[in-house]
Each structure stands twice: as C-alpha cells, then as structure tokens.
Design a protein around this motif. Structure first.
Motif, PDB file in Angstrom:
ATOM      1  N   VAL A 150      -3.163  10.118  -4.021  1.00 35.26           N
ATOM      2  CA  VAL A 150      -4.363   8.868  -3.351  1.00 35.26           C
ATOM      3  C   VAL A 150      -3.567   8.050  -2.831  1.00 35.26           C
ATOM      4  CG1 VAL A 150      -3.127   8.217  -5.750  1.00 35.26           C
ATOM      5  CG2 VAL A 150      -5.141   7.000  -5.498  1.00 35.26           C
ATOM      6  N   ALA A 151      -4.388   7.304  -1.734  1.00 33.83           N
ATOM      7  CA  ALA A 151      -3.841   6.046  -0.933  1.00 33.83           C
ATOM      8  C   ALA A 151      -3.986   4.961  -2.113  1.00 33.83           C
ATOM      9  CB  ALA A 151      -4.336   6.383   0.119  1.00 33.83           C
ATOM     10  N   LEU A 152      -3.330   3.837  -1.934  1.00 30.64           N
ATOM     11  CA  LEU A 152      -3.858   2.995  -1.872  1.00 30.64           C
ATOM     12  C   LEU A 152      -3.424   1.221  -1.684  1.00 30.64           C
ATOM     13  CD1 LEU A 152      -2.397   4.140  -6.107  1.00 30.64           C
ATOM     14  CD2 LEU A 152      -4.440   3.301  -5.654  1.00 30.64           C
ATOM     15  N   ILE A 153      -4.857   0.450  -1.434  1.00 29.26           N
ATOM     16  CA  ILE A 153      -3.861  -0.318  -1.214  1.00 29.26           C
ATOM     17  C   ILE A 153      -4.142  -1.534  -2.641  1.00 29.26           C
ATOM     18  CG2 ILE A 153      -5.538  -3.006  -0.206  1.00 29.26           C
ATOM     19  CD1 ILE A 153      -7.360  -0.646   1.274  1.00 29.26           C
ATOM     20  N   PRO A 154      -2.824  -2.488  -2.795  1.00 27.76           N
ATOM     21  CA  PRO A 154      -2.788  -3.313  -3.664  1.00 27.76           C
ATOM     22  C   PRO A 154      -4.067  -3.939  -3.972  1.00 27.76           C
ATOM     23  CG  PRO A 154      -1.518  -3.229  -2.421  1.00 27.76           C
ATOM     24  CD  PRO A 154      -2.359  -2.936  -1.967  1.00 27.76           C
ATOM     25  N   ALA A 195       1.039  -1.223   0.048  1.00 23.86           N
ATOM     26  CA  ALA A 195      -0.379   0.188   0.105  1.00 23.86           C
ATOM     27  C   ALA A 195       1.234   1.457   0.004  1.00 23.86           C
ATOM     28  CB  ALA A 195      -0.841   0.274   1.436  1.00 23.86           C
ATOM     29  N   VAL A 196       0.473   2.076  -0.396  1.00 25.71           N
ATOM     30  CA  VAL A 196       1.256   3.604  -0.750  1.00 25.71           C
ATOM     31  C   VAL A 196       0.719   4.241  -1.147  1.00 25.71           C
ATOM     32  CG1 VAL A 196       3.052   2.425  -2.014  1.00 25.71           C
ATOM     33  CG2 VAL A 196       1.315   3.288  -3.428  1.00 25.71           C
ATOM     34  N   VAL A 197       0.987   5.564  -1.029  1.00 33.15           N
ATOM     35  CA  VAL A 197       0.593   7.123  -0.643  1.00 33.15           C
ATOM     36  C   VAL A 197       1.516   7.990  -1.966  1.00 33.15           C
ATOM     37  CG1 VAL A 197      -0.130   9.420   0.614  1.00 33.15           C
ATOM     38  CG2 VAL A 197      -0.157   7.148   1.293  1.00 33.15           C
ATOM     39  N   ALA A 198       0.382   8.296  -2.401  1.00 32.82           N
ATOM     40  CA  ALA A 198       0.985   9.376  -4.049  1.00 32.82           C
ATOM     41  C   ALA A 198       0.449  10.269  -3.431  1.00 32.82           C
ATOM     42  CB  ALA A 198       0.865   8.870  -5.006  1.00 32.82           C
ATOM     43  N   SER A 199       1.160  12.256  -3.449  1.00 33.11           N
ATOM     44  CA  SER A 199       0.883  13.326  -3.814  1.00 33.11           C
ATOM     45  C   SER A 199       1.869  14.131  -4.185  1.00 33.11           C
ATOM     46  CB  SER A 199       0.486  13.713  -2.489  1.00 33.11           C
ATOM     47  OG  SER A 199       1.878  14.175  -1.989  1.00 33.11           O
ATOM     48  N   ALA A 200       1.817  15.528  -4.122  1.00 30.68           N
ATOM     49  CA  ALA A 200       2.949  16.335  -5.374  1.00 30.68           C
ATOM     50  C   ALA A 200       4.396  16.599  -4.225  1.00 30.68           C
ATOM     51  CB  ALA A 200       2.287  17.641  -5.324  1.00 30.68           C
ATOM     52  N   SER A 201       4.286  16.333  -2.930  1.00 27.36           N
ATOM     53  CA  SER A 201       5.189  15.917  -1.971  1.00 27.36           C
ATOM     54  C   SER A 201       6.214  14.639  -2.334  1.00 27.36           C
ATOM     55  CB  SER A 201       4.997  15.370  -1.091  1.00 27.36           C
ATOM     56  OG  SER A 201       4.193  15.166  -0.291  1.00 27.36           O
ATOM     57  N   THR A 241      -9.107   1.337  -2.903  1.00 27.67           N
ATOM     58  CA  THR A 241      -9.400   0.078  -1.902  1.00 27.67           C
ATOM     59  C   THR A 241      -9.559  -1.244  -2.410  1.00 27.67           C
ATOM     60  OG1 THR A 241     -11.864  -0.453  -2.768  1.00 27.67           O
ATOM     61  CG2 THR A 241     -11.735   1.147  -0.690  1.00 27.67           C
ATOM     62  N   GLY A 242      -7.882  -1.641  -3.671  1.00 24.18           N
ATOM     63  CA  GLY A 242      -8.059  -2.944  -3.260  1.00 24.18           C
ATOM     64  C   GLY A 242      -8.830  -3.368  -5.244  1.00 24.18           C
ATOM     65  N   ALA A 243      -8.992  -4.332  -5.371  1.00 28.44           N
ATOM     66  CA  ALA A 243      -9.579  -5.204  -6.773  1.00 28.44           C
ATOM     67  C   ALA A 243     -11.172  -4.439  -6.827  1.00 28.44           C
ATOM     68  CB  ALA A 243      -9.164  -5.732  -6.755  1.00 28.44           C
ATOM     69  N   GLU A 244     -11.713  -4.751  -5.800  1.00 33.38           N
ATOM     70  CA  GLU A 244     -13.121  -4.044  -6.119  1.00 33.38           C
ATOM     71  C   GLU A 244     -13.453  -3.046  -5.120  1.00 33.38           C
ATOM     72  OE1 GLU A 244     -15.524  -5.552  -7.378  1.00 33.38           O
ATOM     73  OE2 GLU A 244     -13.937  -6.973  -8.300  1.00 33.38           O
ATOM     74  N   ILE A 245     -14.526  -2.283  -4.767  1.00 30.92           N
ATOM     75  CA  ILE A 245     -14.785  -0.727  -3.802  1.00 30.92           C
ATOM     76  C   ILE A 245     -14.973  -1.670  -2.624  1.00 30.92           C
ATOM     77  CG2 ILE A 245     -17.040  -0.695  -5.434  1.00 30.92           C
ATOM     78  CD1 ILE A 245     -17.141   2.741  -4.855  1.00 30.92           C
ATOM     79  N   ALA A 246     -15.059  -0.806  -2.008  1.00 33.67           N
ATOM     80  CA  ALA A 246     -15.920  -1.243  -0.253  1.00 33.67           C
ATOM     81  C   ALA A 246     -15.521  -0.028  -0.039  1.00 33.67           C
ATOM     82  CB  ALA A 246     -14.579  -2.277   0.176  1.00 33.67           C
ATOM     83  N   HIS A 247     -16.788  -0.226   0.893  1.00 29.76           N
ATOM     84  CA  HIS A 247     -16.755   1.713   2.146  1.00 29.76           C
ATOM     85  C   HIS A 247     -15.414   1.384   3.086  1.00 29.76           C
ATOM     86  CE1 HIS A 247     -21.147   1.818   0.940  1.00 29.76           C
ATOM     87  NE2 HIS A 247     -21.115   0.260   1.043  1.00 29.76           N
ATOM     88  N   LEU A 248     -15.367   2.895   3.479  1.00 29.20           N
ATOM     89  CA  LEU A 248     -14.148   2.844   3.558  1.00 29.20           C
ATOM     90  C   LEU A 248     -14.742   3.063   5.696  1.00 29.20           C
ATOM     91  CD1 LEU A 248     -13.185   6.290   2.164  1.00 29.20           C
ATOM     92  CD2 LEU A 248     -12.023   4.279   1.954  1.00 29.20           C
ATOM     93  N   PRO A 249     -13.938   2.116   6.419  1.00 25.01           N
ATOM     94  CA  PRO A 249     -14.314   2.276   7.574  1.00 25.01           C
ATOM     95  C   PRO A 249     -14.485   3.543   8.659  1.00 25.01           C
ATOM     96  CG  PRO A 249     -11.976   1.271   7.515  1.00 25.01           C
ATOM     97  CD  PRO A 249     -12.634   1.967   5.930  1.00 25.01           C
TER      98      PRO A 249
END
Length: 117
Positions: free
Chosen positions: A112-116, A32-38, A66-74
C-alpha cells in the motif's frame, strides 16, 4: 458470533492514521509511506515510482491511498506501474488501509502506498 484471530505473519498492518501520519505495526510514520511485507518506508508521492517498481517481484497488487478522498491517479504514474507488472487500485487512504490489512491477513502479496488524510 464466532471470533477469528488474525495473524499477519512478519508483516505489519496499518493500526491507525490521522492528519499527516500513519501508525503501522505500532510505529508512527509522518507523511506519505509505502508498506509491504518487506517493511515500511517513506514515499515521495506520484513522482516516486522507483520505490514502488522496486517491489514488483514481491507483490501482485498495489493499493494507492489518495488521501481523504478518492482521486484519479496520474496517467503516467499508473502506466509506469502497470508496465512494471504491478496491478494498481486507487482508493481513499482510509479504504486503502482497511483493504491492505484484510489481504495482508490472508497472506496475499500486497503493498500500500499512502498519501496522508
């Protein structure tokens, strides 16, 4: 057909993804990663809100893949981010990558915060 060149200024777009990894700005990142301008950094998933709230002053919206499928965030995760002033949109990681790239090319303040997948 008219072709337009896309410029990402100093930011790196998501170039690709696969099972357990993302390629951002030509470099491979596992997990999992976070990508932004920084830049790009590892992300600890939904329990790691500190990494995301640290970006609050530099972005208007955060896309959460949220990965391969859309999911509700906690609920607690979403609440903490919204209290920090971050607009949050969840979608499957492939859609989050595409949406992030489009808004990044427009010069928008996004991350963007990404779960593989």
């Amino acid at each position: 057909m008219r072709m337009n060149e896309i410029s990402y200024d100093n930011s790196a777009p998501v170039d690709g993804y696969g099972a357990g990894f993302f390629r951002i700005g030509g470099k491979r990142y596992d997990g999992a990663v976070v990508a932004s301008a920084s830049g790009v950094q590892a992300w600890g998933g939904y329990v790691d809100t500190e990494t995301l709230t640290a970006l609050a002053d530099a972005l208007d919206v955060l896309f959460v893949g949220t990965g391969a499928e859309i999911a509700h965030l906690p609920a607690e995760f979403r609440t903490l981010l919204e209290q920090a002033g971050i607009g949050v949109e969840s979608m499957a990681s492939p859609a989050a990558c595409r949406t992030y790239n489009v808004l990044l090319s427009e010069g928008r303040r996004v991350a963007v915060a990404l779960i593989p997948v």
